[in-house]
Design an enzyme around this catalytic site. Structure first.
Site, mmCIF file in Angstrom:
data_model
loop_
_atom_site.group_PDB
_atom_site.id
_atom_site.type_symbol
_atom_site.label_atom_id
_atom_site.label_comp_id
_atom_site.label_asym_id
_atom_site.label_seq_id
_atom_site.Cartn_x
_atom_site.Cartn_y
_atom_site.Cartn_z
ATOM 1 N N LYS A 166 0.792 -1.218 0.000
ATOM 2 C CA LYS A 166 0.000 0.000 0.000
ATOM 3 C C LYS A 166 0.831 1.278 0.000
ATOM 4 C CE LYS A 166 -2.099 -1.599 3.687
ATOM 5 N NZ LYS A 166 -2.920 -1.918 4.871
ATOM 6 N N ASP A 187 14.443 -0.390 0.933
ATOM 7 C CA ASP A 187 15.139 -0.406 2.215
ATOM 8 C C ASP A 187 16.093 -1.610 2.212
ATOM 9 O OD1 ASP A 187 15.555 -0.823 5.095
ATOM 10 O OD2 ASP A 187 13.978 0.624 5.403
ATOM 11 N N PHE A 223 13.925 6.330 10.339
ATOM 12 C CA PHE A 223 12.598 5.762 10.113
ATOM 13 C C PHE A 223 11.641 6.872 9.679
ATOM 14 C CE2 PHE A 223 8.460 3.933 10.950
ATOM 15 C CZ PHE A 223 8.617 2.714 10.315
ATOM 16 N N VAL A 224 11.211 6.771 8.416
ATOM 17 C CA VAL A 224 10.396 7.840 7.848
ATOM 18 C C VAL A 224 8.948 7.400 7.643
ATOM 19 C CG1 VAL A 224 12.229 9.150 6.721
ATOM 20 C CG2 VAL A 224 11.258 7.173 5.547
ATOM 21 N N ARG A 236 0.211 7.580 6.982
ATOM 22 C CA ARG A 236 0.318 7.524 5.517
ATOM 23 C C ARG A 236 -0.189 8.810 4.872
ATOM 24 N NH1 ARG A 236 1.456 2.119 3.895
ATOM 25 N NH2 ARG A 236 0.527 0.502 5.191
HETATM 26 C C1 PRP Z 1 7.289 -1.233 2.792
HETATM 27 C C2 PRP Z 1 7.468 -0.453 1.506
HETATM 28 C C3 PRP Z 1 8.190 -1.408 0.610
HETATM 29 C C4 PRP Z 1 9.007 -2.234 1.577
HETATM 30 C C5 PRP Z 1 10.445 -1.830 1.494
HETATM 31 O O1 PRP Z 1 6.199 -2.091 2.666
HETATM 32 O O2 PRP Z 1 6.228 -0.066 0.955
HETATM 33 O O3 PRP Z 1 7.296 -2.241 -0.104
HETATM 34 O O4 PRP Z 1 8.488 -1.981 2.882
HETATM 35 O O5 PRP Z 1 11.227 -2.506 2.451
HETATM 36 P P1 PRP Z 1 12.358 -3.562 2.106
HETATM 37 O O6 PRP Z 1 13.199 -2.973 1.005
HETATM 38 O O7 PRP Z 1 13.109 -3.658 3.409
HETATM 39 O O8 PRP Z 1 11.728 -4.853 1.739
HETATM 40 P P2 PRP Z 1 5.399 -2.758 3.883
HETATM 41 O O9 PRP Z 1 5.748 -4.202 3.960
HETATM 42 O O10 PRP Z 1 5.605 -1.941 5.136
HETATM 43 O O11 PRP Z 1 3.906 -2.640 3.401
HETATM 44 P P3 PRP Z 1 3.082 -1.335 2.947
HETATM 45 O O12 PRP Z 1 3.538 -0.982 1.551
HETATM 46 O O13 PRP Z 1 1.675 -1.777 2.993
HETATM 47 O O14 PRP Z 1 3.402 -0.207 3.928
#
Ligand code: PRP
Length: 179
Positions: free
Chosen positions: A42, A102, A151-152, A164
């Site tokens: 999302k 990340d 952490f952003v 969000r």
């Molecule tokens: C967050 C973000 C990326 C992922 C990046 O998703 O949207 O998809 O983490 O992190 P990484 O490079 O360490 O894998 P999250 O799993 O928090 O879900 P969301 O998109 O619903 O917030």
């Protein structure tokens, strides 16, 4: 909500200006390619909406939903596919849009999965890149901002599904997630 933010890292204006630049670049690179912009939900939802409007070329949208963070601030390392792509990407030019790269664990999983479907090309466009945290060999082709290991939240990014809807990218006060 704003009181939980220690500092604004990227302002609305900076987001707007950088996305305009990225949009021009994508529009030039994909002018005649009818690409599929594939959002990883999302977190990407706000960036996606702004990015595709900054890229005024013939194109198609699709989305997949994955999650790996749960309610913590670091990746669980286990990516769950909650919803797969819904269009046929074989032989198509695909641009993955992400809010943040990340550890790279999410995009490593996503790209491996998508490459099995044999797209003509597969590129990654991420709003934020945190290279210091990388645990995979994933490299983005288009990057909005390279950031430090903080952490952003905001502009689509969450902590425990909140924040969000902040219009900027901000650094969350540590006391909020260490409670
Ligand atoms: C967050 C973000 C990326 C992922 C990046 O998703 O949207 O998809 O983490 O992190 P990484 O490079 O360490 O894998 P999250 O799993 O928090 O879900 P969301 O998109 O619903 O917030």
């Amino acid at each position: 909500m704003h009181n939980d933010i220690a500092r604004v890292l990227i302002t609305e204006q900076e987001l707007h200006d950088r996305i305009a630049e990225l949009g021009k670049q994508l529009a030039a690179d994909y002018a005649d390619k009818d690409p599929i912009f594939l959002g990883v939900l999302k977190g990407v939802v706000i960036f996606f909406a702004d990015m595709v409007r900054a890229t005024p070329i013939r194109s198609q949208f699709d989305f997949l939903v994955v999650s790996s963070y749960g309610s913590g601030t670091t990746s669980s390392g286990h990516v769950k596919m909650l919803k797969d792509v819904s269009c046929d990407i074989q032989g198509r030019h695909v641009v993955i849009l992400e809010d943040i790269l990340d550890s790279g664990i999410t995009l490593e999983y996503v790209t491996k999965h998508l490459l099995e479907m044999q797209p003509s090309s597969l590129k990654i466009c991420t709003l934020l890149d945190k290279p210091s945290r990388r645990k995979s060999s994933i490299i983005a082709d288009y990057v909005g901002f390279t950031i430090e290991n903080e952490f952003v939240v905001g502009y689509g990014l969450d902590y425990d599904e909140r924040y969000r809807n902040l219009p900027y990218v901000g650094i969350l006060k540590p006391e909020v997630y260490s409670k």
